[in-house]
Design a protein around this motif. Structure first.
Motif, PDB file in Angstrom:
ATOM      1  N   ASP A 296       0.827  -1.213   0.000  1.00  0.00           N
ATOM      2  CA  ASP A 296       0.000   0.000   0.000  1.00  0.00           C
ATOM      3  C   ASP A 296       0.861   1.263   0.000  1.00  0.00           C
ATOM      4  N   LEU A 297       1.957   1.184   0.735  1.00  0.00           N
ATOM      5  CA  LEU A 297       2.873   2.335   0.712  1.00  0.00           C
ATOM      6  C   LEU A 297       3.423   2.546  -0.689  1.00  0.00           C
ATOM      7  N   ALA A 298       3.808   1.434  -1.326  1.00  0.00           N
ATOM      8  CA  ALA A 298       4.345   1.522  -2.682  1.00  0.00           C
ATOM      9  C   ALA A 298       3.298   2.090  -3.627  1.00  0.00           C
ATOM     10  N   ALA A 299       2.083   1.625  -3.478  1.00  0.00           N
ATOM     11  CA  ALA A 299       1.006   2.110  -4.351  1.00  0.00           C
ATOM     12  C   ALA A 299       0.776   3.603  -4.134  1.00  0.00           C
ATOM     13  N   SER A 300       0.861   4.015  -2.875  1.00  0.00           N
ATOM     14  CA  SER A 300       0.637   5.426  -2.568  1.00  0.00           C
ATOM     15  C   SER A 300       1.751   6.288  -3.160  1.00  0.00           C
ATOM     16  N   ALA A 301       2.992   5.851  -2.974  1.00  0.00           N
ATOM     17  CA  ALA A 301       4.124   6.614  -3.512  1.00  0.00           C
ATOM     18  C   ALA A 301       4.064   6.662  -5.029  1.00  0.00           C
ATOM     19  N   GLN A 302       3.679   5.538  -5.614  1.00  0.00           N
ATOM     20  CA  GLN A 302       3.612   5.495  -7.072  1.00  0.00           C
ATOM     21  C   GLN A 302       2.512   6.418  -7.587  1.00  0.00           C
ATOM     22  N   ALA A 303       1.377   6.393  -6.894  1.00  0.00           N
ATOM     23  CA  ALA A 303       0.274   7.265  -7.320  1.00  0.00           C
ATOM     24  C   ALA A 303       0.700   8.732  -7.228  1.00  0.00           C
ATOM     25  N   LEU A 304       1.393   9.066  -6.145  1.00  0.00           N
ATOM     26  CA  LEU A 304       1.853  10.451  -5.992  1.00  0.00           C
ATOM     27  C   LEU A 304       2.860  10.802  -7.084  1.00  0.00           C
ATOM     28  N   ALA A 305       3.781   9.858  -7.344  1.00  0.00           N
ATOM     29  CA  ALA A 305       4.804  10.115  -8.364  1.00  0.00           C
ATOM     30  C   ALA A 305       4.160  10.328  -9.724  1.00  0.00           C
ATOM     31  N   GLU A 306       3.170   9.498 -10.035  1.00  0.00           N
ATOM     32  CA  GLU A 306       2.517   9.637 -11.339  1.00  0.00           C
ATOM     33  C   GLU A 306       1.800  10.977 -11.454  1.00  0.00           C
ATOM     34  N   ASP A 307       1.152  11.357 -10.362  1.00  0.00           N
ATOM     35  CA  ASP A 307       0.420  12.640 -10.402  1.00  0.00           C
ATOM     36  C   ASP A 307       1.385  13.806 -10.591  1.00  0.00           C
ATOM     37  N   VAL A 308       2.488  13.753  -9.831  1.00  0.00           N
ATOM     38  CA  VAL A 308       3.456  14.853  -9.923  1.00  0.00           C
ATOM     39  C   VAL A 308       4.089  14.885 -11.310  1.00  0.00           C
ATOM     40  N   MET A 309       4.458  13.722 -11.815  1.00  0.00           N
ATOM     41  CA  MET A 309       5.119  13.698 -13.126  1.00  0.00           C
ATOM     42  C   MET A 309       4.167  14.140 -14.230  1.00  0.00           C
ATOM     43  N   LEU A 310       2.924  13.702 -14.110  1.00  0.00           N
ATOM     44  CA  LEU A 310       1.949  14.137 -15.107  1.00  0.00           C
ATOM     45  C   LEU A 310       1.740  15.648 -15.016  1.00  0.00           C
ATOM     46  N   GLY A 311       1.672  16.138 -13.791  1.00  0.00           N
ATOM     47  CA  GLY A 311       1.533  17.582 -13.596  1.00  0.00           C
ATOM     48  C   GLY A 311       2.732  18.328 -14.154  1.00  0.00           C
TER      49      GLY A 311
END
Lengths: 612, 606
Positions: A277-292
């Protein structure tokens, strides 16, 4: 009049992934990571072996090097380091005392060390070392070899001098850095922090975190947002009082433990739902930031193509989202996006920007790039192969011809065997792209566990990547762009997915459930990290895929790097023989020579007997 | 690079050559150290230049050009001899240290021997320049250099072991030093902002996007730093805090340094030299200025410093600078002396005492000089006086007059009486005319100028406790005069000075007494432990004594009845004998300046 060539040596070292590259008249002719020579994974030391190998590949002597470009500005790095220590206050005294002498004797002395290295290699008068800013090196590595004439450039990594990410506009031979994100606001450092919290080694285990992410749900996303708030425009506002980068005691912070569901996982503890879950959370944040950030780059540059580099750009899941959901028509990611690739970037920046040299017009966006498919490392001759086999006490079988070789290998793969594939020049960057690869049949549902545990000795949840014939990629994956460097993750098309009747709770059990008709390279979320192969980029590898396709109707193979856990990818035939033997491969192909798995094992037994 | 025995020999030669240069350098150690640093700097530059030449395959003659340039630079810094040394070294050393095969029959030395050979060579050079080390130490160290050269050839493992040990010790010391420096830097860059709860890494970004706009986007490949790194657009408040932090950081570092220095000073077993201890606080009895005395080294160091920091005036001779030390203190050209009590005796009669090194008190502590002894004797006699000592090593009578003039002009209070205690220097300088081709009677500046350095040398030797014999080159007779004639000439000059003093003080109504000091030449029968006196000197002294100015109290035979050795050389004595001198001086004062003693007797001191 005799035309003189300008030889530029690019170097990166002293943080992680030291590398060297040689650019001759603007053409990248060689690039090697030091770890391949020293056999120390992520080796950060002065790349003595890599420089030597690059010069040999380029056919130039050390005294013919005209310029040396280093990938960052060491004085600013030291200044940033000193300033950043204050976050720890008195607690930082020990690390300060430990690190600063090293920084002074290595980073600040890098110019002297490089010149001494060249002198040791025979240069009478080594050139003065020139320093290219860290993120400019990344940007140059991203744009100059790309197939674009102009593009937006996005670089993101842990940290450079002060920058942790930059947005630039690139045109012809100029890169204009427009905006930057500065320390301590860093997506790369945040991702590494969560990597460490999940019990993986920072600067090495980020792939594992990315691979673990699809097994979990992002229930810690709010917690991470509280520590590092995405601005929505690709920015990140890190709460530096709570996230103390480079402070080992930060991992013992009880407040963070409460926020992140408990204390950090130790390396030998089993994986749990929390880590996923931590990995999923970090990945989701990373994807959002990179997309942004991609959107921000588009807003600032109004370009239709995007080039990316920096360690964060190796996040191929996020790259896939940028490609699918972002505003850009095209995306090109430097295959050696990490600091290793900065050696290439520094050299190219010096050539194009420092020396103001022309960059050929790129009229075809889908044409070849200037990275030569990533095959920039040393090759092995037939004599090298013969010598390696001889030393190992093996006698391989020379293929009658190319056709026979490909037929045999394809058939063996179709029979479910694991093949070590060693051909041509070694790849530059973290990915094996078909020259230093372990290949297998992706249709085999047991292959993932077998390869992970038996051959490579790594965590069984980690997925494998498919190398697919470029013209068939669209039939199997939701991908309408080339992905020659395995840096984009795309969903497997629905028609190839298999229904899952029961989803096990356990992470490891879930990884064993077949998700598609090519289960070995389909991740738990139905995605795959695709490498598209063309006849132009790697003719023999493409021909092997084609032969396998003829035999099985499947245009792809599992392609994973030719190494064991904790080791760098092999570079020489001797290393390949040892790895194949220890990994228990069924067949080893060294150029035109085939070595049977039984022979490898027999050779190993003989060797043991000799030792005994 | 290997060190062959041949190179060892060359290095040894360099040591000897260097020592010769250093020894010929005036002033020795402090100047030598500074000069050596300057020469080392030039040598480093020269070596770098030589390496540069070598890399470019320039003609070997370039070496000589570099050597000449280096020598010229050294000439400007350190003088001719160091320049010559640099010239020789820069030419010879590269040749000596070049990696060549050893001479036939000689083995090749292990490279490890290079460090000890160079290290001990430098040590030999340094130590051999120190007074008292002489040829024994020099020879021993040259022997060590040779030994290491030979060990490098025949027993390299021993040398390697030695080098490893030295490396370990040096690494530990260097590590400690680095840690100390790191601590100071860390305190500045980390601790202060932390205490202020201020984050210097904070960068103002657009709160909407989280991005910072770059000012400079062009590449700068030649620099090791990024221009934008410290030029982020700061808010005014940020700038103020940044400046405040810088100032505070510097203040903390300065405080740390000052605190550390104070702490070291506080923990030091010796009191700091800038603060003089109370009179007689440590030793309450006069003693001999021998090296075993606990106060000898401090006094000796202070004496050296005194000579270094004094100035030579053509008008008056040596002018002493201010000096603070545990046992030798000089303020406004007056050597501190014992004062009966402090505070209660506000209006003590003042006696100013003039003379040469005996009045100054070479090898004697402040409170055991003749002046102190006089004051102590007077106090014990119930007639306390303040005796101010203006004795300066080397002074002759006319110089005392000049000095008296200066003091009368510069001091608020005139003395109640003046004491001149002299004679020896006047005779000694005149006797110097025997070998002088300069000056003569009526031209005292010449001999004084010429004799200035030997006097310092002599006093230094006495302070060191070494035996000393006045070096008189008897063979040189360019200005031959009979001893008796010289003695009379000296007396004539002495008389002239006396007349001048009488005029000077008479006009002011200040009583004075002149004492002809006792010397070895006047001692009827020298005892064992004292030097011999030549018949010529005795003749000269007898002539001088026979023509002393009228009114002079002759103390020539003061120690005639003392069976123990009194004189450490021709004239100087130890502290213990000053009591006897003081009693004589006090008696003379009572006779010639009774008003002073009367005034002193009226003092009511607590």
């Amino acid at each position: 009049m005799v035309a003189t060539r300008t030889v530029i040596l690019g170097v990166s070292c002293d943080y992680h992934d030291a590398a060297a590259a040689v650019v001759v008249d603007g053409v990248v002719v060689a690039a090697v990571e030091e770890e391949r020579c020293s056999r120390v994974k992520h080796d950060a030391r002065l790349p003595v072996g890599a420089v030597e190998a690059c010069l040999e590949l380029a056919g130039v002597g050390a005294d013919q090097v005209d310029h040396v470009a280093f990938y960052e500005k060491p004085l600013t790095v030291l200044a940033r380091y000193l300033a950043s220590r204050q976050r720890s206050g008195p607690r930082g005294a020990r690390s300060f005392r430990h690190d600063v002498p090293t920084l002074i004797s290595t980073n600040l002395m890098v110019g002297y060390r490089l010149r001494r290295l060249l002198r040791d290699l025979g240069a009478g008068r080594p050139p003065v070392v020139e320093y290219v800013e860290h993120h400019r090196s990344h940007a140059a590595a991203a744009f100059f070899p790309s197939p674009f004439d102009s593009a937006a450039v996005l670089t993101m990594d842990g940290i450079g001098e002060w920058s942790t990410a930059t947005v630039a506009r690139a045109h012809r031979n100029r890169i204009e850095v427009l905006e930057e994100m500065r320390y301590p606001h860093s997506l790369g450092l945040l991702y590494s922090f969560v990597t460490a919290w999940c019990g993986f080694e920072p600067n090495d285990g980020e792939y594992k975190l990315m691979g673990l992410a699809p097994y979990g749900t992002p229930r810690f996303r709010d917690a991470l947002d509280a520590l590092a708030r995405p601005t929505g425009a690709g920015g990140l506002q890190v709460d530096a009082r709570r996230l103390r980068w480079f402070d080992p005691s930060a991992l013992q912070d009880p407040g963070l433990a409460e926020l992140l569901g408990g204390p950090p996982r130790t390396a030998d503890a089993p994986f749990g739902e929390r880590e996923a879950d931590l990995a999923a959370s970090a990945q989701a944040l990373a994807e959002d930031v990179m997309l942004g950030a991609a959107r921000r780059a588009f807003e600032l540059t109004d370009e239709s193509s995007l080039c990316m580099a920096g360690g964060v750009a190796l996040n191929c899941v996020a790259n896939g989202r940028i490609l699918r959901e972002g505003p850009f028509d095209d995306l090109w990611v430097q295959p050696a996006a990490g600091d290793g690739g900065s050696a290439v970037g520094a050299a190219l920046s010096l050539w194009h920007e420092g020396l103001d040299r022309h960059r050929p017009l790129r009229s075809d966006r889908s044409g070849p790039d200037a990275m030569s498919g990533g095959y920039l490392g040393p090759a092995a001759s037939a004599a090298d192969v013969a010598s390696a086999l001889d030393e190992a006490g093996l006698t391989g079988t020379a293929a009658v011809d190319e056709d026979a070789l490909l037929t045999t290998v394809a058939q063996r793969l179709a029979d479910g065997e694991v093949v070590g594939w060693f051909q041509g020049r070694a790849e530059f960057g973290p990915r094996a792209l078909g020259n230093r690869s372990i290949l297998a049949d992706p249709r085999d549902p047991t292959l993932r566990t077998r390869l992970n545990v038996r051959v490579k000795g790594r965590e069984s949840f980690r997925p494998f990547a498919p190398a697919v014939m470029a013209e068939h990629a669209g039939e199997w994956f939701e991908l309408d762009h080339a992905s020659p460097y395995m840096l984009v993750v795309a969903p497997v098309r629905a028609e190839h997915l298999l229904p899952v009747a029961h989803e096990p709770d356990d992470v490891l059990a879930r990884s064993a459930v077949p998700r598609s008709t090519v289960p070995a390279c389909t991740h738990v979320d139905g995605s795959a990290r695709v490498q598209t192969v063309t006849a132009e980029s790697n003719p023999r590898f493409y021909a092997l895929l084609a032969r396998f396709y003829e035999l099985t109707g499947c245009p792809m193979l599992v392609n994973t790097s030719f190494n064991l856990a904790g080791e760098p990818i092999v570079q020489t035939p001797a290393q390949a023989v040892r790895t194949a033997r220890e990994g228990g491969m069924d067949l080893l192909v060294l150029g035109d020579t085939l070595v049977e798995g039984d022979d490898l094992q027999r050779g190993a037994d003989d060797a043991h007997e000799v030792v005994a | 690079m290997n060190v062959t025995p041949r190179q060892g020999v060359v290095l040894t030669g360099l040591v000897i050559g260097t020592t010769a240069v250093a020894r010929s350098w005036p002033g020795f150690l402090p100047e030598f150290t500074a000069g050596a640093l300057a020469v080392a700097g030039v040598a480093v530059v020269a070596t770098a230049a030589l390496a540069w030449c070598a890399r470019r395959d320039l003609h070997p003659a370039t070496t000589f050009v570099v050597a000449v340039l280096a020598a010229a630079a050294t000439r400007a810094v350190g003088g001719k001899l160091p320049a010559l040394w640099v010239l020789v070294t820069t030419v010879v050393a590269p040749w000596a240290l070049m990696d060549r095969p050893p001479w036939r029959g000689l083995p090749r030395c292990d490279p490890a021997s290079r460090g000890p050979v160079l290290g001990f060579s430098l040590l030999a050079t340094y130590l051999a320049t120190k007074e008292g080390q002489s040829i024994v130490v020099m020879t021993a160290l040259v022997g060590i250099v040779t030994l290491f050269t030979l060990l490098g050839a025949f027993a390299p493992r021993v040398v390697r072991g030695f080098v490893r040990l030295v490396d370990l010790v040096v690494a530990k010391l260097a590590g400690g030093l680095v840690a100390l420096v790191m601590f100071v830097v860390w305190a500045a860059v980390a601790l202060v902002p932390w205490l202020l709860r201020w984050n210097p890494t904070w960068a103002p970004a657009d709160p909407r996007t989280g991005w910072v706009r770059r000012r400079h986007s062009e590449p700068e490949p030649t620099r090791m730093w990024v221009r934008d790194a410290f030029r982020v657009p700061l808010f005014a408040a940020h700038r103020v805090r940044s400046a405040a932090t810088t100032v505070l950081g510097l203040a903390v570092v300065a405080g740390l340094v000052a605190g550390t220095v104070s702490l070291i000073g506080a923990l030091s077993p010796d009191p700091p030299e800038t603060v003089a201890p109370p009179m007689g606080a440590e030793d309450t009895t006069a003693g001999k200025a021998v090296k075993s005395s606990p106060w000898f080294q401090s006094l000796s160091d202070a004496s050296e410093r005194m000579y270094r920091e004094s100035q030579f005036s053509q008008f008056v001779g040596l002018r002493l600078g201010d000096l603070r030390s545990p046992y030798l203190n000089i303020v406004d050209e007056e050597r501190r002396s014992w004062v009966p009590t402090t505070g209660a005796c506000a209006d003590l009669p003042e006696v100013w005492m003039f003379g040469g090194s005996t009045v100054f008190g070479v090898g004697q502590r402040d409170d055991y000089t003749i002046a102190s002894a006089v004051a102590r004797a007077a106090a014990a006699n119930g007639t306390p006086v303040r005796v101010r000592s203006f004795g300066v090593p080397g002074d002759v009578a006319w110089q005392e007059n000049r000095r008296l003039e200066l003091m009368l002009q510069s001091r608020d209070r005139a003395p109640d009486a003046v004491v001149f205690y002299d004679g020896y220097n006047d005779l000694e300088y005149t006797s110097g005319l025997r070998w002088s081709d300069r000056g003569g009677v009526g031209d005292p500046i010449g001999p004084l100028d010429r004799l200035h350095m030997p006097v310092l040398d002599k006093l230094g030797a006495i302070a060191d406790g070494d035996e000393y014999v006045v070096k008189v080159p008897r063979t040189d007779t360019r200005n031959p005069r009979a001893p008796a004639v010289l003695g009379l000439q000296a007396a004539a000059q002495y008389q002239a000075a006396e007349a001048e003093a009488a005029t000077l003080l008479g006009a002011r109504g200040i009583p004075y007494v002149r004492f002809n000091q006792p010397t070895l030449r006047s001692r009827a029968t020298p005892v064992d432990g004292e030097f011999e006196v030549s018949p010529e000197d005795r003749t000269m002294y007898a002539a001088f004594r026979s023509a002393l100015p009228e009114g002079t109290i002759d103390l020539s035979g003061l120690f005639d009845g003392t069976p123990e050795p009194v004189y450490v050389d021709q004239v100087h004595t130890e502290e213990a004998t000053n009591d006897q001198i003081a009693r004589a001086v006090l008696l003379g004062l009572a006779q010639r300046a009774p008003s002073v003693m009367k005034k002193a007797g009226q003092q009511q001191c607590s």
